[in-house]
Design an enzyme around this catalytic site. Structure first.
Site, PDB file in Angstrom:
ATOM      1  N   TYR A  95       0.859  -1.190   0.000  1.00 35.95           N
ATOM      2  CA  TYR A  95       0.000   0.000   0.000  1.00 35.95           C
ATOM      3  C   TYR A  95       0.889   1.232   0.000  1.00 35.95           C
ATOM      4  CZ  TYR A  95      -3.442   3.468   1.617  1.00 35.95           C
ATOM      5  OH  TYR A  95      -4.246   4.568   1.742  1.00 35.95           O
ATOM      6  N   ASP A 134       9.324   2.973  -0.155  1.00 40.89           N
ATOM      7  CA  ASP A 134       8.259   3.599   0.628  1.00 40.89           C
ATOM      8  C   ASP A 134       8.419   3.171   2.083  1.00 40.89           C
ATOM      9  OD1 ASP A 134       6.020   4.555   1.831  1.00 40.89           O
ATOM     10  OD2 ASP A 134       4.578   3.598   0.477  1.00 40.89           O
ATOM     11  N   LYS A 175       4.066   8.810   9.067  1.00 38.81           N
ATOM     12  CA  LYS A 175       3.771   8.166  10.348  1.00 38.81           C
ATOM     13  C   LYS A 175       4.716   8.628  11.485  1.00 38.81           C
ATOM     14  CE  LYS A 175       0.843   4.734   8.393  1.00 38.81           C
ATOM     15  NZ  LYS A 175       0.914   4.117   7.075  1.00 38.81           N
TER      16      LYS A 175
HETATM   17  C1  LIG Z   1       0.316   4.589   5.718  1.00 35.55           C
HETATM   18  C2  LIG Z   1       1.097   4.390   4.484  1.00 35.55           C
HETATM   19  C3  LIG Z   1       0.998   5.278   3.393  1.00 35.55           C
HETATM   20  C4  LIG Z   1       0.020   6.391   3.337  1.00 35.55           C
HETATM   21  O1  LIG Z   1       0.227   7.354   4.328  1.00 35.55           O
HETATM   22  P1  LIG Z   1      -0.985   8.326   4.744  1.00 35.55           P
HETATM   23  O2  LIG Z   1      -0.348   9.277   5.705  1.00 35.55           O
HETATM   24  O3  LIG Z   1      -2.039   7.453   5.336  1.00 35.55           O
HETATM   25  O4  LIG Z   1      -1.459   8.993   3.510  1.00 35.55           O
HETATM   26  C5  LIG Z   1       1.860   5.081   2.325  1.00 35.55           C
HETATM   27  N1  LIG Z   1       2.737   4.068   2.313  1.00 35.55           N
HETATM   28  C6  LIG Z   1       2.833   3.191   3.325  1.00 35.55           C
HETATM   29  C7  LIG Z   1       3.845   2.104   3.258  1.00 35.55           C
HETATM   30  C8  LIG Z   1       2.010   3.310   4.435  1.00 35.55           C
HETATM   31  O5  LIG Z   1       2.079   2.409   5.413  1.00 35.55           O
END
Ligand SMILES: *Cc1c(COP(=O)(O)O)cnc(C)c1O
Length: 426
Positions: free
Chosen positions: A143, A238, A266
């Site tokens: 994701y 990511d 995060k």
């Molecule tokens: C949570 C997450 C996102 C998206 O971040 P948001 O702040 O919710 O938009 C993108 N990549 C990864 C790996 C994530 O865990």
């Protein structure tokens, strides 16, 4: 008496689609009524009925120092008292950018945004601008936020609802995203052999945490790095979830893999909306106002969010911080595994740094297909039974869990005891 959670959920559903502002919160995967939280402190959260839970969701990752850490709260209060936002540069932005570049040597330049979605979306645009190519490669079950081109066979909530690809994404846009199997180096090699000169970027969670927790194979990481280099594609790691979670230098530091760009979010916002992307100077210089790739944000680098991030990043740099978290997460997974084994339940678990995965399967899964074959109904039963016992796990079998620095040995022991009790009458 109806619970306050139920009352609030009933009311919310009338005016907020599904009653929630982010789909996984709705408990659709596990069933039942979502908890409405009113307070958090350390390792605990309290719901609308004042029931206390040991929290392993950590706001989906950010609360690595625990809820309401006094130093984070003070930093936020102090920043707020000086101004909530200016839409102009501040010294605090320079400070956090400098700190990020110091901790993560792969960041030669960095830009602040407000969410992980923005970070990944922009990293993709930047990779396309830099290479002049359109096609991107992602992996099933990863994701990367909810921008159009990344909502193709995505993980997290998209996966939870069995709808990994979103309606509303034009087929023309989805067609530019090639989806491959996570941990399949040969599949990646084949794709590069076929259309390597069309690929702008490979985007990946270097430790996958949005299809439960899946660790990368060495050969997979190496193949990504080598193929991107060979074919002039941008490797985007990511680390929105794994950054400052797997260890101080994230998954790429842990595995020693060099990215072209990384995305963060995060933990780096300490619970407030702050995120970032950055990496190679020659790529980052393509961004406006230096270059032709546009990106902007009214709230980017917001002083209050930056203050929460700075305070949190200061705490995670304390000596022994990640050693202890790693040990706590391991205690948790080993305790749960032993409890399940004692009662003959097919269950496995693993952790890396402060992230953990729990699986209702005999063996720890290493691929998307293996995760999908875990017993989802067993997880749902376990989830609700643990909730009853005052343990809050992520409300989906397809999410990683998190421990924080506030979790004590006693919290872990209580969690394992709860699981033992549940498994005894399984
Ligand atoms: C949570 C997450 C996102 C998206 O971040 P948001 O702040 O919710 O938009 C993108 N990549 C990864 C790996 C994530 O865990």
């Amino acid at each position: 008496m109806t619970s306050h959670n139920q009352q609030l959920f009933d009311e919310s559903q009338k005016i907020i689609p599904g009653g929630v502002n982010s789909p996984v919160r709705a408990f659709r995967s596990v069933g039942g009524t979502p908890l409405f939280f009113k307070r958090g402190k350390g390792a605990y959260v309290w719901d609308a009925d004042d029931k206390r839970y040991i929290d392993y969701v950590n706001s989906w990752g950010p609360m690595i120092v625990g809820h309401c850490h006094p130093e984070v709260v003070k930093a936020v209060q102090d920043a707020a008292a000086e101004g909530l936002g200016f839409g102009a540069p501040t010294a605090a932005e320079l400070e956090i950018a400098g700190l990020l570049c110091k901790i993560l040597p792969s960041l030669e330049m960095v830009r602040l945004v407000s969410s992980g979605t923005e970070a990944t979306m922009t990293a993709i645009r930047l990779a396309r601008g830099f290479t002049g190519r359109s096609r991107i490669i992602k992996f099933e079950g990863c994701y990367h936020g909810h921008s159009d081109g990344l909502l193709v066979k995505a993980g997290s909530g998209a996966l939870t609802f069995g709808q990994p690809s979103s309606s509303g994404v034009p087929a023309e846009i989805a067609a530019l995203t090639t989806v491959l199997d996570y941990n399949d180096a040969a599949g990646l090699e084949k794709a590069f052999a076929e259309f390597g000169n069309e690929i702008a970027a490979v985007i990946v969670e270097p430790v996958a945490g949005n299809m439960n927790l899946i660790l990368p194979k060495r050969e997979f990481l190496d193949a990504m790095r080598n193929l991107c280099t060979k074919h002039g594609a941008v490797l985007i790691l990511d680390e929105v979830m794994s950054g400052f979670r797997v260890g101080l230098q994230g998954a790429h530091g842990h595995y020693g893999i060099k990215p072209d760009l990384i995305t963060l979010g995060k933990v780096m916002g300490g619970g407030l909306p702050a995120a970032a992307f950055g990496g190679r100077r020659d790529i980052m210089q393509c961004l406006a106002p230096l270059g032709a790739v546009y990106q902007a944000g009214t709230l980017s680098g917001n002083p209050v969010a930056v203050a929460a991030g700075l305070a949190t990043l200061k705490l995670v740099q304390e000596p022994g911080f990640y050693q202890r978290l790693t040990q706590v997460a391991r205690q948790m997974t080993e305790g749960l595994t032993a409890a399940a084994r004692k009662h003959g339940i097919p269950f496995s678990a693993q952790s890396i740094g402060s992230m953990f995965g729990l699986y209702f399967s005999k063996e720890v899964p290493t691929s998307y297909a293996e995760v999908m074959s875990c017993d989802k109904e067993a997880f749902n039963r376990f989830f609700h039974a643990m909730l009853e016992e005052g343990v809050y796990l992520a409300p989906s079998a397809f999410e990683a869990g998190f421990v924080s620095a506030a979790h004590t040995d006693a919290d872990i022991a209580a969690t394992v005891a709860a699981a033992d009790k549940i498994f005894a009458s399984w």
